[in-house]
Write an enzyme that holds these catalytic residues in place. Sequence first.
Site, PDB file in Angstrom:
ATOM      1  N   LYS A  59       0.864  -1.183   0.000  1.00 18.51           N
ATOM      2  CA  LYS A  59       0.000   0.000   0.000  1.00 18.51           C
ATOM      3  C   LYS A  59       0.894   1.224   0.000  1.00 18.51           C
ATOM      4  O   LYS A  59       2.009   1.195   0.512  1.00 18.51           O
ATOM      5  CB  LYS A  59      -0.880   0.012   1.255  1.00 18.51           C
ATOM      6  CG  LYS A  59      -2.119   0.852   1.094  1.00 18.51           C
ATOM      7  CD  LYS A  59      -3.145   0.091   0.269  1.00 18.51           C
ATOM      8  CE  LYS A  59      -4.505   0.698   0.285  1.00 18.51           C
ATOM      9  NZ  LYS A  59      -5.498  -0.272  -0.219  1.00 18.51           N
TER      10      LYS A  59
HETATM   11  N1  GLU Z   1      -7.156  -0.104  -3.596  1.00 22.27           N
HETATM   12  C1  GLU Z   1      -7.882  -1.299  -3.888  1.00 22.27           C
HETATM   13  C2  GLU Z   1      -7.960  -2.189  -2.674  1.00 22.27           C
HETATM   14  O1  GLU Z   1      -7.795  -1.759  -1.551  1.00 22.27           O
HETATM   15  C3  GLU Z   1      -7.349  -1.997  -5.123  1.00 22.27           C
HETATM   16  C4  GLU Z   1      -5.951  -2.472  -5.038  1.00 22.27           C
HETATM   17  C5  GLU Z   1      -5.412  -3.023  -6.349  1.00 22.27           C
HETATM   18  O2  GLU Z   1      -6.175  -3.185  -7.281  1.00 22.27           O
HETATM   19  O3  GLU Z   1      -4.199  -3.268  -6.393  1.00 22.27           O
HETATM   20  O4  GLU Z   1      -8.273  -3.345  -2.783  1.00 22.27           O
END
Ligand code: GLU
Length: 435
Positions: A125
């Site tokens: 993240k």
């Molecule tokens: N931000 C989204 C999540 O928390 C998508 C993450 C992604 O597709 O890599 O799942």
Amino acid sequence: MATDLRLPTDRIVRPDKDRFLDDENPFEAMMSRFDRAAELLDLEPGLYKVLRHPEKQITISIPVMMDNGEVEVFTGHRVLYNTSRGPAKGGIRFDLHVSLEEVKALAAWMTWKCAVVNLPFGGAKGGVVCDPLTMSAGELERLTRRYTAGIINTLGPDSDVPAPDVNTNERVMAWVMDTYSMRVGHTVTAVVTGKPVEMGGSLGRREATGRGCMIVTKEALKHLGMPINKTTVAVQGFGNVGSVAAQLLKREGCNIVAISDRTGGYYNKNGIDIDAAIQHARTARSLEGFKGGDQITNEDLLTLDVDVLLPAALENVITKKNASKIRAKIICEGANGPTTAGADSILDEKGVFVIPDILANAGGVTVSYFEWVQDRGGYFWTEEVVNDRLTEIMCNSFKEVLRLATQHKVNMRTAAYMVSISRVATVHRLRGIYA
Ligand code: GLU
């Protein structure tokens, strides 16, 4: 449909001063769920220690020339929690509440999320502490490019693949992709997902998280023997996840009686006109002034007498303080971490069927995986193929988690953690410890 390249407005989340009233350290909250599952799995102590630590944490200062000619310095993080199963995968958020602890927790969540739906990815993240609502397009672009340059050594289709998250969108992903491509000297579409379709994005990606919520909600209704056309739903958050989930659940026959965003909520026992609400939110940039229901607060929405509650905004909205007042039979966690660890046992006692975040909102990263596969293969699928494959993965994962929950007499959250931790643990055992 051409990609909407406007600034992220639908996904803008204004910092809410009440958000952290009943806060828990997000990383410890996530880890308390991890601990319970690890204990049930009888995880060996060495592996337990490994999985409690993020692999890599990067914190950078991001100087940006603002439009007024002054330099501002922002702080950004990228955490790669675990890459044993494949490249790190996870979004980048722009928000005033971003902290390293939160990013760490969200990166761990991504690890379990990718594993629960069995994608060949690890978890990551990223976040930048900023208020994108107060920034111009130029400032956001410079911020994004400099942040990308600051984490460039971890990025790559085989190492770390970002995606949109709170307050970031396709446009931001296009800047990340371009910055990375310029640095390596050739176009690398697979370095980010959630890009505009015109530059290697996947059809169906934008709706994927909301669609996934709809799919698992239907599975839960089926499991509990609740007829879909008699189901009432309240949706908190009307961004990319909440609005799409509301629209699709309505199409399936549910009655969406309440919706909300950061400006407040609306209740209509005869059903909210979701298309009208989406139109309103698009033009007014929020639900404020929406005429399709009686005004309620976000707190009222959470405790409505509905069949399904779908929190699709931010963390920590269902807490020790309000969990006993929840009347929904099913909670589908569209957001990451909407329920605090302290609220879990209260919901269990009340017999609420919780579809946990790492399963409920995994539709987004699942179609991100499809996007990465399509980019790498250079061959693109129809929207129907994307949606069919998404449905298959979400339904199978739901059933697998439910099977384990029944077998071990635990809730769906613990079962989901058990599925994912055992998958990650297996790979660690097979790979061994490199020395
Ligand atoms: N931000 C989204 C999540 O928390 C998508 C993450 C992604 O597709 O890599 O799942």
